[in-house]
Design an enzyme around this catalytic site. Structure first.
Site, PDB file in Angstrom:
ATOM      1  CG  ASP A  65      -0.215   0.058   2.534  1.00  0.00           C
ATOM      2  OD1 ASP A  65       1.040  -0.034   2.527  1.00  0.00           O
ATOM      3  OD2 ASP A  65      -0.879   0.206   3.574  1.00  0.00           O
TER       4      ASP A  65
ATOM      5  CG  ASP B  68      16.709  31.215 -13.347  1.00  0.00           C
ATOM      6  OD1 ASP B  68      17.732  31.309 -12.647  1.00  0.00           O
ATOM      7  OD2 ASP B  68      15.993  30.196 -13.359  1.00  0.00           O
TER       8      ASP B  68
ATOM      9  CE  LYS C 102      13.441  29.595 -15.295  1.00  0.00           C
ATOM     10  NZ  LYS C 102      14.123  28.422 -14.743  1.00  0.00           N
TER      11      LYS C 102
ATOM     12  NE  ARG D 254       9.902  26.732 -14.030  1.00  0.00           N
ATOM     13  CZ  ARG D 254      10.407  25.772 -14.808  1.00  0.00           C
ATOM     14  NH1 ARG D 254       9.623  25.023 -15.539  1.00  0.00           N
ATOM     15  NH2 ARG D 254      11.709  25.578 -14.860  1.00  0.00           N
TER      16      ARG D 254
HETATM   17  C1  R5P Z   1      14.529  27.480 -10.986  1.00  0.00           C
HETATM   18  O1  R5P Z   1      14.477  28.642 -10.747  1.00  0.00           O
HETATM   19  C2  R5P Z   1      15.771  26.653 -10.956  1.00  0.00           C
HETATM   20  O2  R5P Z   1      16.913  27.416 -10.692  1.00  0.00           O
HETATM   21  C3  R5P Z   1      15.942  25.909 -12.248  1.00  0.00           C
HETATM   22  O3  R5P Z   1      16.223  26.815 -13.288  1.00  0.00           O
HETATM   23  C4  R5P Z   1      14.718  25.140 -12.576  1.00  0.00           C
HETATM   24  O4  R5P Z   1      14.264  24.423 -11.488  1.00  0.00           O
HETATM   25  C5  R5P Z   1      14.960  24.223 -13.741  1.00  0.00           C
HETATM   26  O5  R5P Z   1      13.762  23.601 -14.009  1.00  0.00           O
HETATM   27  P1  R5P Z   1      13.482  22.875 -15.375  1.00  0.00           P
HETATM   28  O6  R5P Z   1      14.626  21.954 -15.643  1.00  0.00           O
HETATM   29  O7  R5P Z   1      12.185  22.120 -15.100  1.00  0.00           O
HETATM   30  O8  R5P Z   1      13.289  23.906 -16.423  1.00  0.00           O
END
Ligand code: R5P
Length: 291
Positions: free
Chosen positions: A34, A166, A189, A191
């Site tokens: 489980d 970033d 950057k 997201r």
């Molecule tokens: C985020 O700010 C981290 O520094 C990385 O840039 C991020 O976690 C990378 O994520 P992924 O590989 O999913 O683009």
């Protein structure tokens, strides 16, 4: 002191124990049908127990840490140290929408209650400046792999440009660039989703030197791939990447290599074929300094 290793961090824990000339024992794990975890520790433990485990894919591991820490105390451990080179749950440091759990604060508090010392490497601290703000104990120790990564890059390249994808990466990129005398640039950057990022590269001539993208972690690999695409559009030649933490979820590793990155290297905070930069000396020195 004893080093207590979990199976997913065993080879690194062995190297750490050898550096410290300390005995090592393995925690045995069983997963019931489980999903519940059974943890078995050596029944006889010394006063100081150093539990070693990175917290990638952290949910089961957190429960297992809770079980291990409580059991180690019951077995007589007076001092419990957690060596967790990759510390998960650090990215969610605010509630982006009302009602969201601020996991950095909650998980940090839990670790602070379980352990006397917590050591980690390049934790993802964005809006706070020190690890104690997330893990409220005196010995919440944030190490950096900048020297190890810098020394590795210096062996690989005579010259190059480091690119941070970033603004958060600037702390690592700037430190490494300074150590080895390379130039660096930081992209912008945004997201949009787990696998969707938008990025703008700063102006610069990327054509005559290798560019090495440097970040704390690669998770889906979309950040690395986006940076590589933009660099290629600017006529960049060879592109490489280095990260502290090789999370590489799902197809991330292939996605990064397919995006035109010739090679990606990482530290051994997480076991992966790319993990050629060893952290045992860094961790051993930090442990010696607090014991
Ligand atoms: C985020 O700010 C981290 O520094 C990385 O840039 C991020 O976690 C990378 O994520 P992924 O590989 O999913 O683009």
């Amino acid at each position: 002191m004893i080093i207590l290793a979990f199976p997913d961090y065993l080879s690194q824990a062995r190297r750490l124990a050898a550096k410290l000339d300390a005995p090592l024992a393995e925690a045995a794990l069983h997963h019931f049908p489980d999903g519940e975890s059974l943890v078995r520790l050596p029944p006889s433990l010394p006063g100081h127990v150093v539990i070693c485990r990175s917290l990638n894919q952290p949910n089961d591991k957190l429960v297992e840490l809770l079980l291990s820490a409580a059991t180690a105390r019951e077995l007589g451990a007076k001092r419990l140290t957690l060596v967790t080179p990759y510390l998960g749950y650090m990215r969610q440091d605010i509630a982006n929408r009302p009602g969201e759990a601020v996991s950095q604060r909650i998980v940090g508090k839990l670790l602070g209650e379980l352990f006397d010392d917590v050591l980690t490497v390049d934790p993802h601290l964005h809006r706070i400046s020190s690890l104690n703000q997330a893990i409220p104990i005196k010995n919440a120790i944030s190490l950096t792999a900048a020297d190890q990564i810098g020394a590795f890059l210096k062996q690989q390249f005579k010259h190059g440009v480091l690119l941070g994808p970033d603004s958060e990466s600037k702390q690592w990129v700037a430190a490494i660039a300074k150590n080895i005398g390379f130039d660096y640039a930081i992209a912008e950057k945004h997201r949009l989703g787990d696998k969707q990022v938008e990025m703008t590269l700063p102006d610069g001539d990327y054509r005559n030197k290798p560019v090495i993208i440097v970040d704390d972690m690669a998770s889906t690999g979309r950040t690395m791939a986006k940076a590589a695409g933009l660099l290629q559009a600017k006529g960049c030649g060879d592109i490489y990447a280095v990260v502290t933490h090789a999370l590489f979820c799902g197809d991330a590793y292939d996605h990064i290599l397919n995006a035109g990155i010739k090679n990606i290297w990482s530290t051994d905070s997480i076991d992966h074929p790319s993990s050629c930069i060893k952290l045992d000396a860094l961790l051993a020195d930090a442990l010696k300094a607090i014991t």
